[in-house]
Design an enzyme around this catalytic site. Structure first.
Site, mmCIF file in Angstrom:
data_model
loop_
_atom_site.group_PDB
_atom_site.id
_atom_site.type_symbol
_atom_site.label_atom_id
_atom_site.label_comp_id
_atom_site.label_asym_id
_atom_site.label_seq_id
_atom_site.Cartn_x
_atom_site.Cartn_y
_atom_site.Cartn_z
ATOM 1 C CB THR A 231 -0.902 0.070 1.247
ATOM 2 O OG1 THR A 231 -0.083 0.252 2.412
ATOM 3 C CG2 THR A 231 -1.756 -1.166 1.387
ATOM 4 C CG ASP A 232 1.086 5.960 -1.217
ATOM 5 O OD1 ASP A 232 2.066 6.117 -0.448
ATOM 6 O OD2 ASP A 232 0.786 6.783 -2.102
ATOM 7 C CD1 TRP A 233 4.791 5.183 5.093
ATOM 8 C CD2 TRP A 233 4.700 4.017 3.190
ATOM 9 N NE1 TRP A 233 5.873 4.315 5.069
ATOM 10 C CE2 TRP A 233 5.846 3.590 3.910
ATOM 11 C CE3 TRP A 233 4.438 3.407 1.964
ATOM 12 C CZ2 TRP A 233 6.710 2.602 3.468
ATOM 13 C CZ3 TRP A 233 5.314 2.412 1.508
ATOM 14 C CH2 TRP A 233 6.424 2.037 2.255
ATOM 15 C CB ALA A 235 -3.082 3.520 0.520
#
Length: 797
Positions: A231-233, A235
């Site tokens: 995941t994006d941080w 997300a």
């Protein structure tokens, strides 16, 4: 890694350990299980340089990381159109990762530049998916040649910063598969990245972390991706659902907040443990691919990479105008150098990609290597008039034989976390240019900035050299080009319109940030401007040289299913140089709506003065295909296609036609706009290319939920206003206690924190925002303060 080397299966791990492996141990690291031979991995921001922060928890570039080489940003590197150079930069970043103990570099970013105002465009390569994909694949191969991993991002449709954590993107199938996904597809197929990073936003109502169609159906099953999805941080939306979708690693670590959710789902039979096992196997493969590296790191690593950064900046800079041969300047003379940006350089963007450089060379430093320099700032970096600075600069310019002026976007203009407000450079810089317009014959402009800008002021000078965000050696590289030690060869990787209003999406970009229908379909950048025959300031692919190039001998030959295109490029000028030859395919089938032409191949040729060289570019059937939503795959319409070879999308030098076999062309049953491009597309037009969908209203009192943010709810309840005030003051403490929305780092962090969905704030606040408190704030914003307070207190009791 003895455990993995011995083939320890993930089924020998306890369920709680397998689940824990899928969530970070800290802000930058994964969990280690020494007994099973599983070490921790360190992930670090990129992509134009390493931003290793050790144990610091900051993904927005506020705290400096360990010193690393700051290369030109992706928007600049793309202008080199040089696949080999981008691979070199990637390998250099990989070596620095090895040197600093980093296992995965978070990059490259290949999101399309749908609109020039996206605040993060400087991190993305191009408005064209082919160019973006080829360069991304080269960067990935370069980094991974050192045994270091990469993370292709942000998958998918993260094309704005406004409400990036929750906006719901609606896009038609053809635009999705023909414009927004191909760069990812090329990078996956040709680069084999170790990880892909899912984006924050929703696509067709489903968060990317939970989107099985994207992560499994397209990424893994159709494209053959064999790595892990991270995941994006912040997300992650619903971790059990994310497992089912194909997400493997939640970052950053949050103390195991979501681990219990997964264990409960497995226990309840809602999530098969075999799904978790498959994810663990992918994470173990990631560990195996990025540990045990045996790469020699030279002692003079940073010296070598600084020189590479200088060469990359030279290759990426674009000569957009050069009337009367104003450039190159003669070394050894005296130059008036104007502009605060000449001495206080802007060489990278703000946000998670911000690098702590090993050194920085300003334009003033660089010009000083070639000539005596008289300097005057001419304007302040804050966009406020200063008559004294302006008058001083004009006097200096009027006395000089050669004037170099540095203008462009300042830090507050473009950043992660928020979108740009307009396409103009600061007004005080324009005032300087207008004040010396009468000296245009001796004025040269050096333009900096990571995104397209309006340039009505370019007539105030004879020459325009655009260096974009050129990295730590950008000042030296610009001077090399200004004084002829190097010959410009960069070409624009995005269109520069005359004014922002000419951009097709200008009237609705950011108007409703909660739901984002892409009304224009695939008509972005030159695909729109060339198809609509709309004038532009500088077209896609444009860039001049100190020499000239001629094109000749075009031949188009069928080789089975492929089309082979050969031609000759000749350096007809008096100095060595390099030319980027671009091949566009223009359909003449009369069938489905599509851009008038699209880039399908390119090559960069270095030629000595007078040299001729042949080039061969091959087009497979994909180069002629469109996506057919009815069959769910590519189809090629039979008929005539024009092959165009030239120096830009508006400078076509050679043309030929080829007949291609395929399906019978048929006109699409869609609104006329997608054929005529007259005016602006409407929501009603869009529903002829996209299925009906529920239209979301902007959140308001009575409709807020855990996807809402404190920024949205602050005017609906006293409790939310208090929390917003607290967030504002907490952020301000990092900047001397001052609330200052003109400070780019304050503004970025404030929007990033206050506009987090409440569910994400719970996971990202290190326990400060609890699930119960978040629920109370939502209740309060919806007008149910007493009920929410009673529930909060009762649960605590």
């Amino acid at each position: 890694m003895p455990g993995i080397a011995e083939g320890v299966p993930c089924t020998r791990l306890l369920l709680e350990d397998k689940v824990a492996l899928g969530s970070g141990a800290s802000f930058w690291t994964t969990r280690a299980f020494p007994a099973a031979g599983i070490p921790s991995l360190t992930l670090t921001d990129g992509p134009h340089g390493l931003r290793a922060q050790g144990e610091s928890g900051d993904h927005l570039g506020l705290a400096d990381g360990t010193a690393a080489t700051c290369f030109p940003t992706a928007s600049a590197l793309a202008s080199s159109w040089d696949v080999g150079l981008v691979a070199e930069v990637g390998r250099a970043i990989g070596l620095e990762a090895v040197d600093q103990g980093v296992h995965v570099v978070l990059g490259p970013g290949v999101n399309m530049k749908r609109n020039p105002l996206c605040g993060r465009n400087f991190e993305y390569f191009s408005e064209d998916p082919l160019l973006s994909g080829k360069l991304a694949a080269a960067w990935i191969r370069g980094v991974q040649s050192t045994g270091t991993g990469t993370s292709l991002k942000h998958f998918a449709l993260n094309n704005q910063e406004l409400k990036r954590m929750s906006t719901d993107v609606r896009v038609d199938e053809r635009a999705l598969h023909e414009y927004y996904l191909p760069a990812f597809e090329i990078a996956v197929e040709e680069g084999d990245p170790t990880t892909v990073m899912c984006a924050y936003n929703r696509v067709e109502g489903v968060y990317c972390s939970d989107n099985r169609r994207l992560l499994t159906g397209i990424l893994r099953e159709r494209w053959g991706f064999r790595g892990a999805v991270v995941t994006d941080w912040g997300a992650m939306n619903d971790r059990p659902a994310a497992y089912l979708a194909g997400t493997d690693l939640e970052m950053p670590g949050n103390g195991g907040v979501t681990d219990a959710e997964v264990r409960r789902a497995v226990t309840a039979g809602l999530l098969d443990e075999r799904v978790v096992d498959e994810s663990v196997e992918r994470l173990l493969a990631l560990v195996a691919r990025t540990t045990g590296r045996d790469v020699e790191v030279p002692a003079d690593l940073h010296d070598r990479h600084h020189e590479l950064a200088r060469r990359a900046a030279v290759e990426s800079a674009m000569l957009l105008k050069n009337d009367g041969g104003a450039l190159p300047l003669q070394p050894g003379g005296r130059v008036a150098l104007l502009g605060a940006l000449a001495g206080e350089p802007r060489y990278q963007g703000t946000g998670s990609s911000r690098v702590n450089p090993t050194r920085v060379v300003s334009l003033r430093d660089g010009v000083g290597e070639y000539a005596a320099v008289d300097c005057a700032p001419g304007y302040r970096l804050v966009d406020e008039p200063d008559a004294a600075l302006l008058d001083e600069a004009v006097r200096l310019a009027e006395q000089a034989e050669a004037v170099v002026v540095c203008v462009g976007l300042t830090e507050i203009s473009e950043s992660e976390g928020f979108d740009r407000e307009h396409m103009r450079i600061p007004a005080n810089q324009v005032a300087l240019l207008e004040s010396i317009a009468h000296l245009a014959e001796r004025v040269v402009l050096v333009v900096v900035g990571g995104s397209a800008v309006e340039m009505p002021w370019q007539d105030c000078a004879s020459a325009v050299l655009h260096v974009q965000l050129a990295g730590q050696a950008g000042g030296a590289a610009a001077a090399d080009l200004l004084f002829g030690a190097a010959n410009p060869s960069g070409k624009l990787a995005e269109t520069y319109p005359l004014v922002y209003d000419d951009v097709v999406s200008s009237g609705y970009f950011g108007v409703d940030p909660h739901q984002t229908p892409y009304l224009e379909s695939m008509y972005c950048g030159y695909r729109y401007f060339d198809s609509a025959d709309k004038p532009v300031r500088h077209p896609f692919g444009h860039g001049l040289s100190y020499t000239t190039f001629a094109y000749s001998d075009l031949r188009v030959v069928r080789r089975g299913d492929d089309v082979e295109v050969t031609f000759t490029v000749t350096n007809t000028g008096g100095c060595d140089g390099a030319e980027v030859a671009q091949l566009y395919v223009a359909p003449r089938t009369g069938g489905a709506y599509r851009p008038v032409q699209e880039l399908k191949a390119f090559t960069k040729l270095a030629l000595t003065a007078g040299e001729s060289r042949g080039a061969t570019l091959t087009l497979d059937r994909r180069a002629f295909a469109i996506h057919d939503p009815e069959v769910g795959d590519r189809v090629v319409e039979a008929g005539t296609y024009e092959i165009r070879v030239g120096a830009s999308s508006r400078d076509i030098r050679l043309r030929a036609e080829v007949q291609v076999e395929g399906t019978q062309p048929r006109r699409s049953r869609v609104a006329d706009w997608y054929y005529t491009l007259t005016g602006t597309p409407t929501p009603e037009d869009f529903l002829t290319v996209h299925a009906p969908y529920p239209v979301l209203d902007a959140p308001r009192k009575g409709t807020f939920d855990l996807d809402s943010s404190i920024l949205e709810m602050k005017d609906s309840s006293l409790a939310c206003r208090v929390v917003h005030f607290a967030v504002e003051r907490t952020v301000a403490k990092r900047f001397g206690g001052k609330v200052d929305y003109d400070d780019v780092r304050f503004k970025m962090l404030m929007y990033s924190a206050a506009d987090l969905p409440m569910r994400a704030m719970v996971r990202m606040s290190d326990g400060v925002m609890t699930p119960r408190l978040a629920r109370f704030l939502v209740d309060s914003a919806n007008g149910h303060t007493l009920r929410g307070l009673w529930a909060l207190l009762r649960r605590r009791a």
